[in-house]
Design an enzyme around this catalytic site. Sequence first.
Site, PDB file in Angstrom:
ATOM      1  N   LYS A  63     -44.392 -25.748  24.898  1.00  0.00           N
ATOM      2  CA  LYS A  63     -45.064 -26.059  23.838  1.00  0.00           C
ATOM      3  C   LYS A  63     -44.239 -26.760  22.581  1.00  0.00           C
ATOM      4  O   LYS A  63     -42.814 -26.897  22.888  1.00  0.00           O
ATOM      5  CB  LYS A  63     -45.521 -24.635  22.960  1.00  0.00           C
ATOM      6  CG  LYS A  63     -44.250 -23.798  22.676  1.00  0.00           C
ATOM      7  CD  LYS A  63     -44.673 -22.455  22.440  1.00  0.00           C
ATOM      8  CE  LYS A  63     -43.647 -21.495  22.213  1.00  0.00           C
ATOM      9  NZ  LYS A  63     -43.961 -20.234  22.072  1.00  0.00           N
ATOM     10  N   ARG A 162     -49.787  -9.739  16.878  1.00  0.00           N
ATOM     11  CA  ARG A 162     -50.355 -10.953  16.703  1.00  0.00           C
ATOM     12  C   ARG A 162     -51.366 -11.032  17.591  1.00  0.00           C
ATOM     13  O   ARG A 162     -52.382 -10.383  17.445  1.00  0.00           O
ATOM     14  CB  ARG A 162     -49.107 -11.660  17.053  1.00  0.00           C
ATOM     15  CG  ARG A 162     -48.949 -13.142  16.307  1.00  0.00           C
ATOM     16  CD  ARG A 162     -47.566 -14.007  16.326  1.00  0.00           C
ATOM     17  NE  ARG A 162     -47.409 -14.179  17.791  1.00  0.00           N
ATOM     18  CZ  ARG A 162     -46.326 -15.016  18.197  1.00  0.00           C
ATOM     19  NH1 ARG A 162     -45.770 -15.644  17.546  1.00  0.00           N
ATOM     20  NH2 ARG A 162     -46.303 -15.147  19.502  1.00  0.00           N
ATOM     21  N   TYR A 295     -28.668 -38.116  -4.407  1.00  0.00           N
ATOM     22  CA  TYR A 295     -29.715 -37.721  -5.327  1.00  0.00           C
ATOM     23  C   TYR A 295     -29.007 -36.587  -6.033  1.00  0.00           C
ATOM     24  O   TYR A 295     -28.363 -35.543  -5.448  1.00  0.00           O
ATOM     25  CB  TYR A 295     -30.794 -37.344  -4.857  1.00  0.00           C
ATOM     26  CG  TYR A 295     -31.733 -38.611  -4.301  1.00  0.00           C
ATOM     27  CD1 TYR A 295     -32.322 -39.215  -4.978  1.00  0.00           C
ATOM     28  CD2 TYR A 295     -32.215 -38.570  -2.961  1.00  0.00           C
ATOM     29  CE1 TYR A 295     -33.039 -40.376  -4.964  1.00  0.00           C
ATOM     30  CE2 TYR A 295     -32.906 -39.625  -2.607  1.00  0.00           C
ATOM     31  CZ  TYR A 295     -33.498 -40.417  -3.630  1.00  0.00           C
ATOM     32  OH  TYR A 295     -34.155 -41.542  -3.213  1.00  0.00           O
ATOM     33  N   MET A 343     -34.198 -38.326   2.381  1.00  0.00           N
ATOM     34  CA  MET A 343     -35.475 -38.432   3.286  1.00  0.00           C
ATOM     35  C   MET A 343     -34.886 -39.267   4.531  1.00  0.00           C
ATOM     36  O   MET A 343     -35.028 -38.724   5.799  1.00  0.00           O
ATOM     37  CB  MET A 343     -36.676 -39.231   2.648  1.00  0.00           C
ATOM     38  CG  MET A 343     -37.959 -39.168   3.580  1.00  0.00           C
ATOM     39  SD  MET A 343     -39.261 -39.970   2.836  1.00  0.00           S
ATOM     40  CE  MET A 343     -39.728 -38.796   1.506  1.00  0.00           C
TER      41      MET A 343
END
Length: 402
Positions: A63, A162, A295, A343
């Site tokens: 997955k 769950r 930053y 980023m």
Amino acid sequence: MRSMSKINRTEKFATFGGNTKNVIASDPCSRAWVEVDSKAIENNARVLKNFIGEECLLMAVVKADGYGHGAETVARAALIGGANSLGVATLEEGIQLRNAGLMCQILILGNLINSEELYASFCWDLIPTISRIREAIICNNIAKKNHKKFVIHLKIDTGMTRLGCDCKEAKELINKIDSLENISLKGIYSHLAIADSDKRENTHKNFTQIQLNRFQKVLNDLGKRNKSICRHLANSAGTLSSSCLHFDMVRVGLSLYGYFPVNDYEHDLNLTPALKVKARVTLIRNVEKGIGVGYGHFFKTQRRSKLAVVAIGYADGVSRSLSGKISASIDGVLVPQVGAIAMDQMVFDITDKPDIKIGQVLTLLGKDGDVFISPQNWCDLSGSIPWEVLCSFRNRLPRVVT
Ligand SMILES: *Cc1c(COP(=O)(O)O)cnc(C)c1O
């Protein structure tokens, strides 16, 4: 007017080198990338298969795009290594593997609730996980219309709280499902909640034992049918901790990728981490003492420093919460990351390794010479878990299979 300016623009671009569409950089390793060792996956599958023994099936859980490694790559390698089936979370993940030509059994571990999804799962020969009668009836109707049987696995909640039917209601649900003519109940399973928690906490073993007992009780109620149904309970942690949890099949994710969910197993399985994250130095800067970097100026140089700008950031999946905490390896030497992770970029202090050149490759995660930086190392710094670290690497990072 609008369309005119559009045409002009295209023409303008086209004057640079002719057909702009074909002008792309083809080297996936030019900036930053994820390197996946498919032989390591294959070998891990083989090691795990040997460990669980002949009688037990191995499901490779692929997955979340194979925990970020690339689902198709992992699936093929795991099957070569001896995995018997695949586990995915969503319908789309299953279809993607079918489209890639994988023909083995695929179980969808997530919950499909509408009839369109269940119909698609039927058409693509993907096995849905059923937790209640409503979806079982939908499946039955779909199969009846098509004069076939719909193979399903039933999930029992033994304490994860769950997915799954409450284990106290399992017997009744199984009886109802048995009355549905076009359903073929081929598997019953449950999921362990704390097998991967810290073993020093005393509750650990006890609760896994409670879940095992509850699961066993549901199976006992099945009587003779017990034998014809694939029973499965263990994730990686369960698989590695006790053969009592293995039943007919285990579902392994993390260990297939080469990591141990906890570190205190008595056996010493030879699992190989399959993933590396690498990025190149794009610029080198010499700066004075007392200069703020990045930053927020969270880091100020404490001496005249040599800094390397590296082209990878949080948009690639390196969490900003790791800012100023991680190190990367270059030629087997660790250099510290400094300032805020941005980023698309981050900066490393290479004052103590001044021979680094622009274009050189840093290993942020994985093995480099004698250095090994594991997902767990990052988790110790960020409070994450290895599962999350692995599946956080974005598609912007090309997967390079070695
Ligand atoms: C993800 C998942 C697994 C695999 O878990 P690992 O801890 O990565 O081995 C097994 N079973 C289910 C139901 C899952 O969702």
